[in-house]
Design an enzyme around this catalytic site. Structure first.
Site, mmCIF file in Angstrom:
data_model
loop_
_atom_site.group_PDB
_atom_site.id
_atom_site.type_symbol
_atom_site.label_atom_id
_atom_site.label_comp_id
_atom_site.label_asym_id
_atom_site.label_seq_id
_atom_site.Cartn_x
_atom_site.Cartn_y
_atom_site.Cartn_z
ATOM 1 N N GLY A 46 1.822 0.254 11.811
ATOM 2 C CA GLY A 46 0.610 -0.224 11.156
ATOM 3 C C GLY A 46 0.932 -1.098 9.964
ATOM 4 N N GLN A 51 -0.431 -5.102 1.919
ATOM 5 C CA GLN A 51 1.030 -5.160 2.074
ATOM 6 C C GLN A 51 1.555 -6.582 2.246
ATOM 7 O OE1 GLN A 51 1.025 -1.880 5.241
ATOM 8 N NE2 GLN A 51 2.999 -1.603 4.219
ATOM 9 N N CYS A 89 6.827 3.916 5.463
ATOM 10 C CA CYS A 89 5.964 2.765 5.199
ATOM 11 C C CYS A 89 6.821 1.507 5.153
ATOM 12 C CB CYS A 89 5.266 2.980 3.851
ATOM 13 S SG CYS A 89 4.194 1.615 3.358
ATOM 14 N N LEU A 90 6.325 0.430 5.723
ATOM 15 C CA LEU A 90 7.085 -0.831 5.713
ATOM 16 C C LEU A 90 7.315 -1.326 4.281
ATOM 17 C CD1 LEU A 90 5.467 -2.716 8.738
ATOM 18 C CD2 LEU A 90 7.716 -1.616 8.671
ATOM 19 N N HIS A 131 -2.986 6.650 6.781
ATOM 20 C CA HIS A 131 -1.964 5.963 5.979
ATOM 21 C C HIS A 131 -2.427 4.545 5.619
ATOM 22 C CE1 HIS A 131 2.438 4.863 5.197
ATOM 23 N NE2 HIS A 131 1.826 3.697 5.208
ATOM 24 N N GLU A 132 -2.906 3.814 6.621
ATOM 25 C CA GLU A 132 -3.327 2.423 6.381
ATOM 26 C C GLU A 132 -4.602 2.378 5.541
ATOM 27 O OE1 GLU A 132 -1.166 0.277 6.977
ATOM 28 O OE2 GLU A 132 0.035 1.540 8.284
ATOM 29 N N HIS A 135 -3.870 2.521 1.952
ATOM 30 C CA HIS A 135 -3.411 1.262 1.353
ATOM 31 C C HIS A 135 -4.584 0.478 0.770
ATOM 32 C CE1 HIS A 135 0.878 0.973 2.029
ATOM 33 N NE2 HIS A 135 0.769 1.225 3.323
HETATM 34 NI NI NI Z 1 2.310 1.810 4.588
#
Ligand code: NI
Length: 156
Positions: A46, A51, A89-90, A131-132, A135
């Protein structure tokens, strides 16, 4: 389409609350398409607009067989159950921790044309949606972490 730079946790943009998407135009579609390319290249599950430095309420999730879902102005309308699992997380490369999330969520969101829809997520998809969605509120997963994993605990 283009690859956008994924910002990391030292960037204060990640801790800001995103604003709703109000215009469903070419500019938005370009952003979504770029995010899809970026997610694919990063081999993630995701990716949220903050981000890539855009403070708008939008994220994408790879739902496996159902493809990549575009989630705009989401609202979680139902949560059920609990799961504890490893999350990363990226924006926090190489870092993983155990979090507790609902096992099922239902959200209401809009697609790239502004049309409303609902989406159910279970297991990994529920975890990913939460999670997303976080953000968009300026929250990164570490806030929910019960325990960060040591590097030697990482498998694969
Ligand atoms: Ni993330």
């Amino acid at each position: 389409m283009a690859i956008r730079k994924i910002i990391t946790e030292d960037d204060q943009t990640l801790y800001k609350v995103s604003r709703p998407v109000t215009e469903f135009n070419e500019r938005l579609w370009q952003l979504i398409d770029d995010m899809k390319d970026t997610l694919k290249k990063a081999d993630g599950v995701g990716l949220a607009a903050p981000q890539v430095g855009v403070l708008r309420r939008l994220f994408i999730i790879d739902m496996g067989e159902d493809g990549v879902v575009e989630v705009i102005n989401p609202e979680i309308i139902e949560k059920k159950g609990k799961q504890e699992d490893v999350e990363g997380c990226l924006s926090c490369p190489g870092e993983y921790g155990i979090t507790c999330r609902p096992n099922f969520v239902k959200i209401k969101a809009q697609d790239r044309y502004g049309k409303e829809y609902t989406l159910d997520g279970e297991g990994l998809s529920a975890r990913c949606i939460c999670h997303e969605n976080d953000h968009l509120e300026g929250i990164i997963f570490k806030k929910h972490v019960i325990r960060m994993l040591d590097p030697d605990e990482l498998i694969g």
